[in-house]
Design a protein around this motif. Structure first.
Motif, PDB file in Angstrom:
ATOM      1  N   SER A 449       0.828  -1.211   0.000  1.00 29.35           N
ATOM      2  CA  SER A 449       0.000   0.000   0.000  1.00 29.35           C
ATOM      3  C   SER A 449       0.857   1.253   0.000  1.00 29.35           C
ATOM      4  O   SER A 449       0.540   2.236  -0.670  1.00 29.35           O
ATOM      5  CB  SER A 449      -0.918   0.004   1.224  1.00 29.35           C
ATOM      6  OG  SER A 449      -1.854  -1.043   1.154  1.00 29.35           O
ATOM      7  N   ILE A 450       1.944   1.216   0.755  1.00 23.62           N
ATOM      8  CA  ILE A 450       2.812   2.388   0.884  1.00 23.62           C
ATOM      9  C   ILE A 450       3.515   2.716  -0.426  1.00 23.62           C
ATOM     10  O   ILE A 450       3.770   3.894  -0.731  1.00 23.62           O
ATOM     11  CB  ILE A 450       3.825   2.152   2.018  1.00 23.62           C
ATOM     12  CG1 ILE A 450       3.101   2.214   3.374  1.00 23.62           C
ATOM     13  CG2 ILE A 450       4.988   3.147   1.974  1.00 23.62           C
ATOM     14  CD1 ILE A 450       3.921   1.710   4.543  1.00 23.62           C
ATOM     15  N   PHE A 451       3.799   1.684  -1.252  1.00 20.83           N
ATOM     16  CA  PHE A 451       4.577   1.899  -2.476  1.00 20.83           C
ATOM     17  C   PHE A 451       3.782   1.730  -3.772  1.00 20.83           C
ATOM     18  O   PHE A 451       4.254   2.124  -4.836  1.00 20.83           O
ATOM     19  CB  PHE A 451       5.780   0.948  -2.511  1.00 20.83           C
ATOM     20  CG  PHE A 451       6.870   1.308  -1.545  1.00 20.83           C
ATOM     21  CD1 PHE A 451       7.823   2.249  -1.878  1.00 20.83           C
ATOM     22  CD2 PHE A 451       6.931   0.725  -0.291  1.00 20.83           C
ATOM     23  CE1 PHE A 451       8.836   2.596  -0.988  1.00 20.83           C
ATOM     24  CE2 PHE A 451       7.931   1.062   0.616  1.00 20.83           C
ATOM     25  CZ  PHE A 451       8.889   1.997   0.264  1.00 20.83           C
ATOM     26  N   ASP A 452       2.581   1.163  -3.709  1.00 18.28           N
ATOM     27  CA  ASP A 452       1.829   0.870  -4.933  1.00 18.28           C
ATOM     28  C   ASP A 452       1.403   2.139  -5.671  1.00 18.28           C
ATOM     29  O   ASP A 452       1.131   3.172  -5.050  1.00 18.28           O
ATOM     30  CB  ASP A 452       0.592   0.026  -4.615  1.00 18.28           C
ATOM     31  CG  ASP A 452       0.841  -1.454  -4.883  1.00 18.28           C
ATOM     32  OD1 ASP A 452       1.999  -1.827  -5.131  1.00 18.28           O
ATOM     33  OD2 ASP A 452      -0.127  -2.241  -4.826  1.00 18.28           O
ATOM     34  N   ASP A 464     -13.579   7.977  -1.147  1.00 14.84           N
ATOM     35  CA  ASP A 464     -12.467   8.774  -0.643  1.00 14.84           C
ATOM     36  C   ASP A 464     -11.364   8.771  -1.701  1.00 14.84           C
ATOM     37  O   ASP A 464     -11.645   8.674  -2.893  1.00 14.84           O
ATOM     38  CB  ASP A 464     -11.977   8.197   0.700  1.00 14.84           C
ATOM     39  CG  ASP A 464     -11.116   9.163   1.475  1.00 14.84           C
ATOM     40  OD1 ASP A 464     -11.657  10.157   1.976  1.00 14.84           O
ATOM     41  OD2 ASP A 464      -9.900   8.939   1.565  1.00 14.84           O
ATOM     42  N   ALA A 465     -10.118   8.855  -1.272  1.00 17.27           N
ATOM     43  CA  ALA A 465      -8.983   8.917  -2.183  1.00 17.27           C
ATOM     44  C   ALA A 465      -8.852   7.636  -2.996  1.00 17.27           C
ATOM     45  O   ALA A 465      -9.261   6.555  -2.566  1.00 17.27           O
ATOM     46  CB  ALA A 465      -7.711   9.160  -1.385  1.00 17.27           C
ATOM     47  N   SER A 466      -8.246   7.754  -4.175  1.00 18.62           N
ATOM     48  CA  SER A 466      -7.957   6.580  -5.003  1.00 18.62           C
ATOM     49  C   SER A 466      -6.455   6.306  -5.052  1.00 18.62           C
ATOM     50  O   SER A 466      -6.028   5.396  -5.760  1.00 18.62           O
ATOM     51  CB  SER A 466      -8.499   6.783  -6.415  1.00 18.62           C
ATOM     52  OG  SER A 466      -7.854   7.866  -7.054  1.00 18.62           O
ATOM     53  N   ALA A 467      -5.669   7.083  -4.324  1.00 11.98           N
ATOM     54  CA  ALA A 467      -4.219   6.876  -4.260  1.00 11.98           C
ATOM     55  C   ALA A 467      -3.729   7.268  -2.876  1.00 11.98           C
ATOM     56  O   ALA A 467      -4.128   8.307  -2.343  1.00 11.98           O
ATOM     57  CB  ALA A 467      -3.508   7.698  -5.327  1.00 11.98           C
ATOM     58  N   TRP A 468      -2.857   6.447  -2.305  1.00 11.77           N
ATOM     59  CA  TRP A 468      -2.365   6.715  -0.951  1.00 11.77           C
ATOM     60  C   TRP A 468      -0.924   6.230  -0.792  1.00 11.77           C
ATOM     61  O   TRP A 468      -0.536   5.655   0.221  1.00 11.77           O
ATOM     62  CB  TRP A 468      -3.269   6.024   0.084  1.00 11.77           C
ATOM     63  CG  TRP A 468      -3.738   4.664  -0.349  1.00 11.77           C
ATOM     64  CD1 TRP A 468      -3.070   3.483  -0.225  1.00 11.77           C
ATOM     65  CD2 TRP A 468      -4.976   4.357  -1.014  1.00 11.77           C
ATOM     66  NE1 TRP A 468      -3.800   2.458  -0.768  1.00 11.77           N
ATOM     67  CE2 TRP A 468      -4.978   2.961  -1.254  1.00 11.77           C
ATOM     68  CE3 TRP A 468      -6.069   5.117  -1.411  1.00 11.77           C
ATOM     69  CZ2 TRP A 468      -6.038   2.314  -1.887  1.00 11.77           C
ATOM     70  CZ3 TRP A 468      -7.120   4.475  -2.047  1.00 11.77           C
ATOM     71  CH2 TRP A 468      -7.110   3.094  -2.274  1.00 11.77           C
ATOM     72  N   ASN A 469      -0.125   6.440  -1.821  1.00 11.27           N
ATOM     73  CA  ASN A 469       1.279   6.056  -1.814  1.00 11.27           C
ATOM     74  C   ASN A 469       2.042   6.991  -0.874  1.00 11.27           C
ATOM     75  O   ASN A 469       2.214   8.177  -1.149  1.00 11.27           O
ATOM     76  CB  ASN A 469       1.834   6.136  -3.237  1.00 11.27           C
ATOM     77  CG  ASN A 469       3.271   5.706  -3.346  1.00 11.27           C
ATOM     78  OD1 ASN A 469       4.140   6.214  -2.649  1.00 11.27           O
ATOM     79  ND2 ASN A 469       3.538   4.768  -4.243  1.00 11.27           N
TER      80      ASN A 469
END
Length: 853
Positions: A449-452, A464-469
């Motif tokens: 999740s942190i890097f995707d 909500d958000a669609s990106a959370w890198n």
């Protein structure tokens, strides 16, 4: 009887009913245990209960019963206690630590599989993360009472086979803000009219915490003290089932999972959604049918973002469950289903608490097996991944590195120092600054999740958000490794301790590089000490080292402190901030400007004000307030919009307008701002505030408008599809690439022209007419990850993310986005802080005057 059932269906709760008849009919209860009504002096649902009274009741149950124990896990910003209440049978209560250790062994595939028949299930009941969604908090009182007082055989079996951990209120500060509002405006008789003041909180409302942040988004980001206290306790237990009780609009009914189709986190095993959720839903269906309450499923909400209270557990081998109850927003309010009472909303939540425990015990063996298999499979996924490790770290900013390390530790992710410098994919990762994160570990899904960087989605509408890198949010250089490297020591909390190299005493000057994240904190402390501080508008080399734009110069001469006092002040500031202060004994550079150049400009202490109140986006104000409080230690004056007309602006050199609607500011107020800017002020605007400033003629910049299709021949669409088609055009939260002018004061401290920025709006700025006035510009192909509509992407490409507009002797810094999003965008915070600290130094013809001949 028929009339009573009808009244209950409509939600009309008669407070003359005994609460046990309404909430717990036909249940055998221990009379030695006081009910919430007996303890509080009023029936549940007739009054909103303060947090301190909830805590008192839980501690009273602990005193009276050997089924209960209360543990303090910390306190909020406003010093309200955070507690976890454990319920089980007396034997289990006496051996909680043994049970905890055995349960953690279940999650460790390297240890023998325990006897599941003798392993208690861990159920976590979480309520009221949004402070003005109070039915959950009241339901926690009823839940605690029932688990303590019930003599029902089913309940006793629950206590034998489970440890039930309860967090009665996740957001005590927000809850008390709303509780006070609802109680102080409660009528007698009660007023159901939606227009009544009781049902319409004033800014900022009770939803958020002290800093006006949404704590339901913070499980993943781990920004706030409440979340960090919770996560520390959570990872001590790794519960099997976690509830998350919410409220929604008054005209809704009740929601339980499954959530919206095509809105499931692709990293989470399908078993969670297709098997466990489906099985639990049958219990919720039965419970709600029995009391005649309407409900719905599958139409809304999602599990994509890993940081909700109902989705984070899915990433930890558990099952997270979301409940959404129509809100009375007070004690009784009209709705399309009839008058909705507080008591009715509490009842719906409470029956689903009991249904959750019932379902959990019915699925006990499956839940325990799932958690064991989850970690075995997750570690195997990491081992089999093409990416074996991640390298990440910024050679020029150890403070930002440490902040990232801190976040990883909150999620129990293992990571290590590198043993030597590594060159990989055109980047150099320095020993002591970069870390390596192996993928073969229990927290592999969190690492993903942190890097995707997802770019394809099954749906185009997002709750909500669609990106959370987070690697991008921290703007740290990083790369994937397809091989394993030799690792150094494992990093622990000890590595977060500040231990800067202290300077030697100088009788000439000191330098502080602006690249460090906490350089603004150091600068503000210098200015608070009334010291003369200059910043470099050009680069230079001195003492064998090159210093870039923004470097701070503190000369020894002409200061308010003598050389020794100045030295001690600088040592203290370095220790407080972790920023390195360097001693310089000459003003002569080997290249670039000398220290006496006019390209060094004296920094003015910011005297900042931010408008707040009705129409302003409270979360954006809170993010700025939190940034300055916790990362800079600088005060900012929060002024209500309605007070602006009579405000004396002369005491401020900077005004900040967060996103929002400023329609309440009349022409006189707009003219007041124009005059203040023309006289030398710095106005900073974000998102829709930037739109407002342009439309009011405060600046002459332009918006990139949407081209409306007004043709009568465009293709027909069905009525039911309108919402989806229009909603898909909104930019709900994605990450984009932009290019920064590193020589501009707004770009000071950055070392790479290309940078990721977060966008969750459709405010798009045209490039400024001034050649150097568009400081940050989106690239031609800007999307990095997350969903964006193709039409929006075309408009965003090559648009401006930051424009500088000069008006008279002042300037306006217009952000199209929010550089301080959710307190976690360490990579763009400095853009805002540069505007705050250096804005008054920016002029149209360059920041420094030419030398006279």
């Amino acid at each position: 009887m028929k009339n009573i059932l009808l009244c209950l269906f409509l939600g009309i709760f008669h407070f003359s009913f005994a609460q046990n008849d309404y909430f717990l009919p036909a249940k055998k209860l221990n009379p030695a245990i006081p009910s919430p009504e007996q303890f509080l002096g009023y029936p549940i649902g007739s009054h909103h209960t303060r947090w301190d009274k909830i805590v008192e009741y839980m501690k009273e149950l602990d005193r009276l019963s050997d089924r209960v124990t209360v543990q303090r896990i910390g306190e909020t910003y406003e010093h309200r206690e955070q507690i976890i209440v454990a319920f089980s049978n007396p034997k289990n209560i006496t051996r909680l630590e043994e049970i905890r250790q055995n349960h953690l062994a279940l999650t460790d595939p390297s240890k023998p599989m325990p006897d599941l028949s003798k392993t208690p299930l861990i159920v976590w009941l979480g309520y009221n993360v949004h402070g003005n969604e109070p039915s959950g908090g009241e339901a926690s009182l009823l839940s605690a009472y029932y688990l303590t007082a019930s003599e029902d055989p089913e309940a006793l079996a629950w206590l034998n086979d489970a440890v039930i951990l309860m967090e009665p209120v996740i957001n005590p500060d927000g809850r008390d803000r709303h509780t006070h509002w609802a109680n102080m405006h409660k009528g007698n008789p009660m007023v159901a009219d939606p227009n009544d003041r009781e049902h319409n909180e004033v800014f900022p409302g009770g939803r958020t915490n002290h800093y006006w942040f949404d704590l339901n988004r913070d499980w993943y980001l781990a920004v706030h003290v409440e979340s960090r206290n919770r996560l520390a306790f959570y990872h001590q237990w790794l519960p099997n089932v976690v509830t998350d009780f919410h409220e929604m609009g008054t005209n809704a009914t009740h929601f339980f999972e499954p959530t919206k189709e095509n809105a499931e986190n692709p990293l989470v095993p399908k078993y969670v959604y297709k098997t466990l959720n489906t099985s639990f839903a049958k219990h919720f269906e039965k419970a709600m049918n029995e009391i005649g309450s309407l409900y719905y499923t599958k139409e809304s909400f999602d599990n994509l973002y890993p940081g909700y209270g109902s989705s984070y557990p899915d990433m930890q081998g558990g099952l997270g469950l979301l409940f959404e109850q129509a809100s009375s927003r007070g004690h009784v309010q009209e709705s399309q289903h009839g008058d909705l009472t507080f008591g009715f909303t509490i009842r719906n939540q409470f029956v689903n608490v009991l249904a959750t425990i019932r379902a959990s015990l019915a699925e006990k063996e499956n839940l325990l097996k799932h958690q064991r298999n989850f970690y075995s499979e997750t570690i195997a996924q990491g081992k089999n991944s093409l990416t074996k490790e991640y390298l990440i770290g910024d050679a020029s900013d150890q403070s930002r590195n440490r902040a990232f390390w801190d976040m990883l530790l909150q999620h129990h992710i293992d990571f290590y120092h590198i043993q030597s410098d590594i060159s990989e994919n055109g980047q150099v990762f320095k020993k002591g600054k970069a870390i390596v994160i192996p993928t073969a570990q229990p927290q592999y899904l969190m690492i993903r999740s942190i890097f995707d960087r997802p770019t394809t989605f099954a749906d185009s509408l997002f709750y909500d958000a669609s990106a959370w890198n987070l690697a991008l949010a921290y703007n740290l250089p990083h790369t994937e490794l397809k091989r394993e490297i030799t690792k150094g020591d494992k990093i622990t909390a000890k590595d977060l301790v500040l231990n800067p190299t202290l300077p030697t005493k100088s009788n000439y000057a000191y330098l502080i590089e602006w690249t460090d994240f906490y350089a603004p904190k150091a600068l503000y402390q210098l200015l608070e000490n009334q010291l003369i501080v200059k910043t470099a508008f050009k680069s230079f080399s001195i003492g064998g080292k090159t210093y870039s734009y923004g470097t701070l110069l503190i000369p020894v001469q002409k200061q308010a402190q003598d050389a020794e006092a100045l030295y001690q002040t600088l040592i203290k500031i370095s220790q407080n901030t972790g920023v390195i202060v360097e001693s310089i004994n000459t003003g002569f550079s080997t290249s670039g400007i000398d220290l006496g150049s006019n390209a060094f400009q004296t920094v003015k202490k910011p005297q900042a004000m931010i408008l707040t109140g009705g129409g302003v986006v409270s979360s954006e104000v809170g993010e700025i307030w939190h940034l300055l409080d916790t990362k800079v230690g600088m005060p900012i004056t929060k002024v209500e919009v309605y007070n602006f007309p009579r405000l004396n602006l002369n005491r401020y050199n900077t005004i900040v307008l967060a996103g929002g609607n400023y329609a309440s500011l009349d022409k006189a107020s707009v003219d007041k701002i124009k005059t203040w800017v023309a006289n030398g002020g710095t106005l900073i605007t974000q998102k829709t505030a930037s739109e407002w400033a342009i439309k009011q003629g405060i600046v002459k910049e332009k918006l990139r408008e949407i081209k409306q299709d007004t043709s009568r021949t465009k293709a027909r669409i069905n009525f039911e599809d309108i919402q989806n088609l229009e909603g898909a055009k909104q930019t709900g939260g994605a990450i984009f690439e932009a290019e920064l002018d590193l020589s501009h004061p707004i770009g000071f401290g950055f070392t790479s022209k290309k940078m990721p920025i977060y966008r969750n709006n459709n405010t798009i700025l045209e490039r400024s007419i001034g050649a150097a006035n568009s400081v940050l510009v989106y690239t031609a192909n800007p999307r990095i990850c997350g969903y964006v509509h193709p039409e929006s992407l075309k408009r965003i490409a090559n648009s401006s993310a930051i424009n500088i507009a000069y008006e008279g002797n002042g300037r306006v810094v217009l952000f199209s986005d929010n550089p301080n999003f959710r307190g976690t965008w360490f990579g763009t915070n400095k853009l805002f802080l540069n505007a705050l600290f250096f804005g008054t130094s920016i002029s149209q013809n360059g920041a420094f005057a030419a030398e006279e001949e």
